[in-house]
Write an enzyme that holds these catalytic residues in place. Sequence first.
Site, mmCIF file in Angstrom:
data_model
loop_
_atom_site.group_PDB
_atom_site.id
_atom_site.type_symbol
_atom_site.label_atom_id
_atom_site.label_comp_id
_atom_site.label_asym_id
_atom_site.label_seq_id
_atom_site.Cartn_x
_atom_site.Cartn_y
_atom_site.Cartn_z
ATOM 1 N N ASN A 88 -2.480 4.467 4.037
ATOM 2 C CA ASN A 88 -1.647 4.969 4.693
ATOM 3 C C ASN A 88 -1.394 6.419 4.785
ATOM 4 O O ASN A 88 -0.767 7.179 3.917
ATOM 5 C CB ASN A 88 -0.019 4.242 4.178
ATOM 6 C CG ASN A 88 -0.336 2.841 4.441
ATOM 7 O OD1 ASN A 88 -0.965 2.148 3.732
ATOM 8 N ND2 ASN A 88 0.951 2.482 5.391
ATOM 9 N N ILE A 147 -3.570 12.220 12.829
ATOM 10 C CA ILE A 147 -4.831 12.624 12.074
ATOM 11 C C ILE A 147 -5.844 13.087 12.718
ATOM 12 O O ILE A 147 -6.513 14.173 12.148
ATOM 13 C CB ILE A 147 -5.394 11.222 11.578
ATOM 14 C CG1 ILE A 147 -4.139 10.261 10.797
ATOM 15 C CG2 ILE A 147 -6.436 11.159 10.514
ATOM 16 C CD1 ILE A 147 -4.574 8.813 10.570
ATOM 17 N N TYR A 175 -3.363 -5.619 16.021
ATOM 18 C CA TYR A 175 -3.694 -4.285 15.647
ATOM 19 C C TYR A 175 -4.899 -4.228 14.636
ATOM 20 O O TYR A 175 -6.000 -3.715 14.753
ATOM 21 C CB TYR A 175 -2.438 -3.328 15.234
ATOM 22 C CG TYR A 175 -3.121 -2.124 14.475
ATOM 23 C CD1 TYR A 175 -3.701 -1.063 15.151
ATOM 24 C CD2 TYR A 175 -3.031 -2.143 13.090
ATOM 25 C CE1 TYR A 175 -4.190 0.055 14.222
ATOM 26 C CE2 TYR A 175 -3.523 -1.005 12.365
ATOM 27 C CZ TYR A 175 -4.182 0.172 13.022
ATOM 28 O OH TYR A 175 -4.507 1.137 12.450
ATOM 29 N N TYR A 224 -8.822 3.745 6.203
ATOM 30 C CA TYR A 224 -7.693 4.388 5.851
ATOM 31 C C TYR A 224 -6.793 3.453 5.182
ATOM 32 O O TYR A 224 -6.629 2.323 5.601
ATOM 33 C CB TYR A 224 -6.949 5.250 6.987
ATOM 34 C CG TYR A 224 -7.709 5.951 7.921
ATOM 35 C CD1 TYR A 224 -9.037 6.504 7.599
ATOM 36 C CD2 TYR A 224 -7.077 6.244 8.969
ATOM 37 C CE1 TYR A 224 -9.689 7.177 8.410
ATOM 38 C CE2 TYR A 224 -7.805 6.882 10.013
ATOM 39 C CZ TYR A 224 -9.004 7.262 9.668
ATOM 40 O OH TYR A 224 -9.781 8.029 10.922
ATOM 41 N N LYS A 229 -9.250 -3.551 14.693
ATOM 42 C CA LYS A 229 -10.053 -2.952 13.696
ATOM 43 C C LYS A 229 -11.419 -3.719 13.072
ATOM 44 O O LYS A 229 -12.354 -3.223 12.834
ATOM 45 C CB LYS A 229 -9.200 -2.431 12.611
ATOM 46 C CG LYS A 229 -8.059 -1.337 12.967
ATOM 47 C CD LYS A 229 -8.753 -0.101 13.459
ATOM 48 C CE LYS A 229 -7.697 0.986 13.789
ATOM 49 N NZ LYS A 229 -8.264 2.085 14.653
ATOM 50 N N ARG A 231 9.267 -8.020 8.567
ATOM 51 C CA ARG A 231 8.633 -7.762 10.053
ATOM 52 C C ARG A 231 7.397 -8.311 10.149
ATOM 53 O O ARG A 231 6.635 -8.282 9.465
ATOM 54 C CB ARG A 231 8.615 -6.106 10.121
ATOM 55 C CG ARG A 231 7.941 -5.586 11.222
ATOM 56 C CD ARG A 231 8.095 -4.183 11.468
ATOM 57 N NE ARG A 231 7.165 -3.371 10.581
ATOM 58 C CZ ARG A 231 6.834 -2.263 10.363
ATOM 59 N NH1 ARG A 231 7.577 -1.566 11.303
ATOM 60 N NH2 ARG A 231 6.176 -1.776 9.278
ATOM 61 N N SER A 273 -9.351 0.845 9.210
ATOM 62 C CA SER A 273 -7.980 0.762 8.441
ATOM 63 C C SER A 273 -8.062 -0.543 7.140
ATOM 64 O O SER A 273 -8.725 -1.568 7.355
ATOM 65 C CB SER A 273 -7.059 0.122 9.363
ATOM 66 O OG SER A 273 -5.804 -0.507 8.701
#
Length: 345
Positions: free
Chosen positions: A184, A14, A154, A182, A158, A299, A127
């Site tokens: 994806n 990005i 993760y 954001y 954020k 996952r 995110s």
Amino acid sequence: MKHTILVTGGTGFIGSHTTVELINAGYKVVIVDNLSNSNANVVDGIEEITGVRPAFEQVDCCDYAAMESVFNKYSDIEGIIHFAASKAVGESVEKPLLYYRNNITSLLNLLELMPKHNVKGIIFSSSCTVYGQPDPENLPVTEDAPIKPAESPYGNTKQVNEEIIRDYINSGASIKAILLRYFNPIGSHPTAIIGELPNGVPMNLIPYVTQTAMGIREQLKVFGNDYDTPDGTCIRDYIYVVDLAKAHVKAMERVLDTDSDKLEVFNVGTGRGVSTKEIVDAFEKATGVKVNWTYAPRRAGDIEKVWADPKKANEVLGWKAETSLEDTLKSAWNWQVKLRERGIQ
């Protein structure tokens, strides 16, 4: 010449596309990157596209003294776009301390250095993971949706970083900030000169799709087919990386050139939810290339479904995602083909 902007993580996916859009809009750019998940050759690509070579410093944002030396060297920096962070959901579950140390320390260093070096504003790369798994009544997600417990370390970095910025501004710090949440980002620059090139095995869906289609990876695994979605696979809001990059230019203009609030939040997405299986099907249709794929168990850390309500960004920033999913996926494949032509992978 407009303002000078520091882009951390500027050789990343990005970051590199945003650097191109900043240069095209007349900004001077200084890139800082430790190259942990990117390559310095990206700077050549940015120069090839724009005709302008951004300044580049190979520095880790967690190194306070090294970052201070960057601000001393480029004393005209007025704004920061902070991309530099570890970003793989699965890896963060396995290595949480690495994620907390890297993602939080880097931000703390920048915030501490900003008033010291008269840097006015920061755009923080946040995110949609901050929303966790939104309740059904909060889909599509607006900026007012509840911040839910993070599904991964993760995601938690954020959330914590957003809180740190908010607390710092509330303390009276002489800076402004925009948090861009954001969804994806996918695709590559239409020139196929820059794109997404992770080191090692890709953690994101689209590079794994394109690498499998190219025969670099044997098989794509779609994690989970028993989610509460129409086809059982996870749903995301996939946004073209160039559209996303343009949102940063709009946000930087707002922070530096308007009398906006000291802290603002914007969702950056298309407003459309697309499942993992739909992405694979759409890729095959857009490119005519088959992908060898199979289902695999869920996952850890994955959210079931989330997509944006981008109305606030559309109306306040004057920004809109404009590129079709088909064109976006074609751009990703063109980039993969170009890499093969260049003998990469």
